[in-house]
Design a protein around this motif. Structure first.
Motif, mmCIF file in Angstrom:
data_model
loop_
_atom_site.group_PDB
_atom_site.id
_atom_site.type_symbol
_atom_site.label_atom_id
_atom_site.label_comp_id
_atom_site.label_asym_id
_atom_site.label_seq_id
_atom_site.Cartn_x
_atom_site.Cartn_y
_atom_site.Cartn_z
ATOM 1 N N ARG B 47 3.450 -11.725 -2.735
ATOM 2 C CA ARG B 47 4.617 -12.043 -1.900
ATOM 3 C C ARG B 47 4.237 -12.432 -0.472
ATOM 4 N N ALA B 48 3.191 -11.824 0.074
ATOM 5 C CA ALA B 48 2.816 -12.133 1.470
ATOM 6 C C ALA B 48 1.379 -11.686 1.707
ATOM 7 N N THR B 49 0.819 -12.186 2.822
ATOM 8 C CA THR B 49 -0.490 -11.668 3.246
ATOM 9 C C THR B 49 -0.353 -11.223 4.700
ATOM 10 N N SER B 50 -1.307 -10.388 5.136
ATOM 11 C CA SER B 50 -1.286 -9.901 6.521
ATOM 12 C C SER B 50 -1.736 -11.031 7.461
ATOM 13 N N GLY B 53 -5.016 -12.312 6.594
ATOM 14 C CA GLY B 53 -5.171 -12.460 5.139
ATOM 15 C C GLY B 53 -5.959 -11.369 4.452
ATOM 16 N N GLY B 54 -6.262 -10.280 5.161
ATOM 17 C CA GLY B 54 -7.089 -9.227 4.573
ATOM 18 C C GLY B 54 -6.323 -8.302 3.631
ATOM 19 N N VAL B 55 -5.010 -8.329 3.714
ATOM 20 C CA VAL B 55 -4.188 -7.448 2.874
ATOM 21 C C VAL B 55 -3.127 -8.289 2.179
ATOM 22 N N LEU B 56 -2.935 -8.013 0.876
ATOM 23 C CA LEU B 56 -1.901 -8.725 0.125
ATOM 24 C C LEU B 56 -0.717 -7.795 -0.090
ATOM 25 N N LEU B 57 0.458 -8.372 -0.081
ATOM 26 C CA LEU B 57 1.657 -7.631 -0.470
ATOM 27 C C LEU B 57 2.057 -8.160 -1.841
ATOM 28 N N LEU B 65 3.703 -3.294 -3.341
ATOM 29 C CA LEU B 65 2.510 -2.530 -2.959
ATOM 30 C C LEU B 65 1.631 -3.353 -2.032
ATOM 31 N N THR B 66 0.927 -2.662 -1.141
ATOM 32 C CA THR B 66 -0.089 -3.364 -0.353
ATOM 33 C C THR B 66 -1.422 -3.117 -1.047
ATOM 34 N N ARG B 68 -5.726 -4.274 -0.475
ATOM 35 C CA ARG B 68 -6.682 -5.051 0.294
ATOM 36 C C ARG B 68 -7.333 -6.110 -0.589
#
Lengths: 701, 78
Positions: B47-50, B53-57, B65-66, B68
């Motif tokens: 759904r998204a990245t931080s 881009g180091g963390v994915l949602l 969930l998050t 890495r």
């Protein structure tokens, strides 16, 4: 003993508060409860002890706080386990339920957060699961009272007829169990469960059985097979009970804006600026002035007048006027601002925004060996360092836990607010908000630099997981927020009424009496505190605030930071009539004969020193328990050294800026920055090999 | 021929099916991922990245969930 166990953020603490009429901290965030909470209640003459535990996904702990819960479940003598589940994510929640059932414990399931998006047949779940299931709304008092009666009743008989046993049909596990018989297995009533977990390569259970993976060959695929079978069983239960949940938990359209790469940081800074503005100025400042007027001009004046007419002993009247109303009263007048800070933090917690912040900041925090979860420590540190230290338990790595706990004392907690407001306000007026924001940022930046230093040297973290569930956004519960502010107000007042009250009186006595116990205003001379302060004050000469008053105030501040401002007000005999409290304080600082004599440069230096120099006693005590004596001692030394250096730098930069002007200073700083960057690049270039200049590679000779 | 790759190389807004878990992953992370439903055949939606881009949602099993990129790099999808 009745344990409340369940996944994070299902409402265990809310239910615990409702069952036991407590006021424990709750929030819409994974990781609010990091420590077990116990409360004993009496029902029909019988005593029951309820225990609220940190959240668990399963009986395989992944962090320190989860280990607390697992150890409680496996070791303590309990009459009932209340497995709290959320109706929104029952499939995941029931995974833990199946493991609790396998232990043969007396377990009941309480499904919380029922809403009109969920359809469920309770009787069918009970039938398939083989455990008693209750529906609950932890926010509904009547409902909770009914649940309480049922829980008490069910705690007296074991409703669970099942206990996990390894039998010959499971050949792999049966053979493994036979091989393990040489290890410590006797006397363990849950041995088959431990063996299962051990075969699934869980080091927690392997340590309990005192064996490791290398001893016996294990099938790597067994773990996935076992968990998948468990989920198939859970799905069959939910299908049979016609469970239906529409929507995805934690999904929201607002996140498209809040989690946007370019907008998330400005939005967060905007929210924090608004919080600071409302707390330190506008509402906070207005309420604080009104309270100060009431305490000192209305109550204080009348009490002192009453006593003066009846008591002839001068020092007793002065103790009440300056020691109690002047000292303690000054601290209490900041109560509205403390409550507002907790209120705003509570709103952030309750709405579900904290998880989003953790997601946004994980990248940056990972570089210093922390994780996004540390953002919670930073935010809680704005309220109270002691509470913030405990949040380090959510870390999965020991070194990360130590570094996270070390962040907390660097934060500008509520106890330091009075120092910023009074000292900064006396010199900088409306510009003080900028100073305060910079102080907050300084604390954060220094703590992260320290973390980075330790990450590169003595406290390197292993790769940590960062798997957290996003909670759904929820309407902020006005009742809960008011409760939280009220609770923080009570905690503040109880601290004022105990530690701070005693400390203010002790400081006043030390400041008012000589070494021969003669009352100074009557006989003149130096007080005990002045004698001590003058010995210590010389070390602060380079920092610009080398007066006995500041030295003594800082000494008292080691016990509790709130006392710094009240001590200063006391030493400088700041007028009780608070028509213009900040004006009175400001004028007192300007007099070179004052006990606390400051200039604008030394005022900033003093505020920086107060921010950094030492954690308070309560925080030191918690740090000692969480990270051990060695690291607590190291942190105290580091903080003092950092405080000294930063104060020195800030004091001198301000003085130079006053002389050469701010524009010249900015140009000078830019030039120095360009010089440093160029020098660094030049030195790196020098490493190019002279024997093969053309290849332009770095020489490794 | 089916296209297998690691979840860490996935794109935002795309849905994937989990194929398997890599072997070189620490057991605690592997256990936690399984406990949260990362099985073969499960659907997963990025759904998204931080910020960097180091963390994915991700969306999986009805919740967000998050995770890495390191953890996502242990999940094989198609």
């Amino acid at each position: 003993m009745i344990l409340l166990v369940g996944n994070p953020n299902v409402g265990k603490s809310t239910l615990f508060n409702a069952l036991t009429k407590s006021n424990e901290h709750t929030g819409n965030w994974h990781g609010v409860t990091v420590k077990e909470k116990e409360k004993q209640i009496s029902v029909d003459g019988e005593k029951f002890e309820f225990v609220d535990l940190p959240g668990l996904y399963s009986l395989s702990p992944n962090s320190f706080e989860e280990e607390v819960s697992v150890n409680y479940v496996l070791t303590h003598d309990k009459s009932l386990i209340v497995n709290v589940c959320s109706s929104e994510s029952l499939q995941k929640n029931l995974y833990l339920t199946t493991e609790l059932k396998m232990l043969g414990l007396n377990v009941i399931v309480v499904i919380n957060k029922m809403n009109n998006k969920t359809i469920i047949n309770i009787k069918k779940i009970e039938e398939k699961l083989g455990l008693k299931v209750l529906l609950c709304d932890a926010n509904d008092k009547k409902n909770v009272q009914k649940i309480k009666k049922q829980i008490i009743k069910l705690s007296k008989i074991n409703n669970n007829n099942y206990k996990y046993e390894i039998n010959k049909n499971n050949i792999e596990l049966y053979n493994y169990k036979k091989m393990l018989q040489t290890f410590e297995t006797k006397g363990n009533s849950n041995i088959d469960f431990f063996i299962l977990k051990s075969y699934c390569q869980d080091k927690f259970y392997q340590n309990k059985l005192k064996m490791n993976n290398n001893m016996i060959k294990i099938n790597d695929n067994y773990l996935e097979k076992e968990i998948k079978e468990r989920y198939n069983y859970i799905n069959s239960i939910l299908n049979y009970s016609a469970y239906h949940q529409s929507g995805v938990v934690g999904k929201s359209k607002i996140d498209k804006i809040l989690l946007n790469k370019y907008l998330c940081l400005p939005i967060f800074l905007g929210i924090m600026t608004l919080i600071f503005y409302l707390t330190f100025f506008s509402i906070g400042a207005f309420l604080s002035e009104q309270l100060r007027y009431f305490l000192q001009d209305v109550v204080g004046e009348n009490v002192v007048k009453f006593l003066s007419e009846r008591i002839t002993i001068v020092w007793i009247v002065d103790l009440v006027r300056y020691g109690i109303f002047g000292g303690v009263g000054t601290i209490v007048s900041f109560l509205p601002q403390v409550c507002l800070m907790f209120l705003f933090l509570g709103v952030l917690e309750d709405c579900g925004y904290i998880s989003r912040l953790a997601f946004c900041f994980d990248d940056a925090l990972k570089k210093v060996g922390l994780s996004g979860k540390s953002i919670y420590t930073l935010l809680m540190g704005f309220g109270c360092s002691t509470t913030a230290c405990l949040t380090a338990r959510t870390m999965t790595d020991k070194n990360a836990k130590i570094k996270t706990a070390m962040l907390a004392p660097f934060m500008s907690c509520s106890a330091k607010l009075p120092v910023y407001i009074v000292i900064g306000g006396a010199f900088f007026g409306a510009g003080n908000i900028g100073i305060i924001v910079l102080l907050y940022l300084l604390g954060i930046v220094l703590s992260l630099c320290l973390s980075m230093f330790f990450e590169k040297t003595y406290l390197k973290s292993s790769e940590q997981t960062f798997i957290i569930e996003f909670p759904s956004y929820q309407k902020v519960s006005v009742k809960r927020i008011i409760n939280l502010s009220f609770h923080s107000m009570l905690t503040f007042l109880s601290r004022v009424g105990s530690v701070l009250f005693a400390l203010s009186i002790i400081v006043w006595i030390l400041e008012s009496f000589s070494l021969k116990f003669e009352y100074i205003p009557l006989v003149g001379g130096k007080s005990m505190l002045q004698n001590l302060g003058e010995i210590i004050s010389s070390i602060f000469i380079p920092l610009g605030f080398a007066s006995w008053g500041t030295a003594s105030a800082l000494l008292a501040g080691i016990v509790a930071k709130e006392v710094i401002v009240s001590s200063i007000a006391m030493f400088n005999n700041v007028s009780n009539k608070s028509e213009n409290f900040l004006g009175s304080v400001s004028s007192s600082f300007a007099l070179s004969s004052s006990a606390v004599f400051l200039s604008p440069a030394s005022a900033i230096s003093f505020m920086v020193f107060c921010l950094l120099y030492c954690p308070c006693m309560a925080t030191i005590s918690i740090l000692n328990k969480e990270i051990g004596k060695k690291w607590t001692f190291i942190l105290i030394i580091i903080q003092f050294v950092m405080a000294y250096l930063c104060s020195f730098v800030v004091y001198n930069i301000y003085r130079i800026t006053e002389k050469i002007g701010i524009l010249t200073m900015i140009v000078a700083v830019l030039l120095i920055f360009i010089l440093v960057v160029s020098l660094t690049k030049f030195l790196k270039k020098k490493k190019v090999c002279s024997c093969c200049v053309n290849c332009k590679k770095i020489c490794h000779k | 021929m089916k296209n297998f790759f690691l979840l860490s190389n996935g794109k935002i807004g795309q849905e994937y099916n989990i194929v398997s878990m890599c072997k070189d992953i620490d057991i605690k992370t592997k256990t936690r991922l399984f406990e949260l439903g990362f099985f073969c055949g499960e659907k997963i939606h990025i759904r998204a990245t931080s910020i960097t881009g180091g963390v994915l949602l991700i969306e999986i099993k009805g919740s967000m969930l998050t995770i890495r990129k390191r953890e996502a790099g242990c999940v094989v999808v198609e």
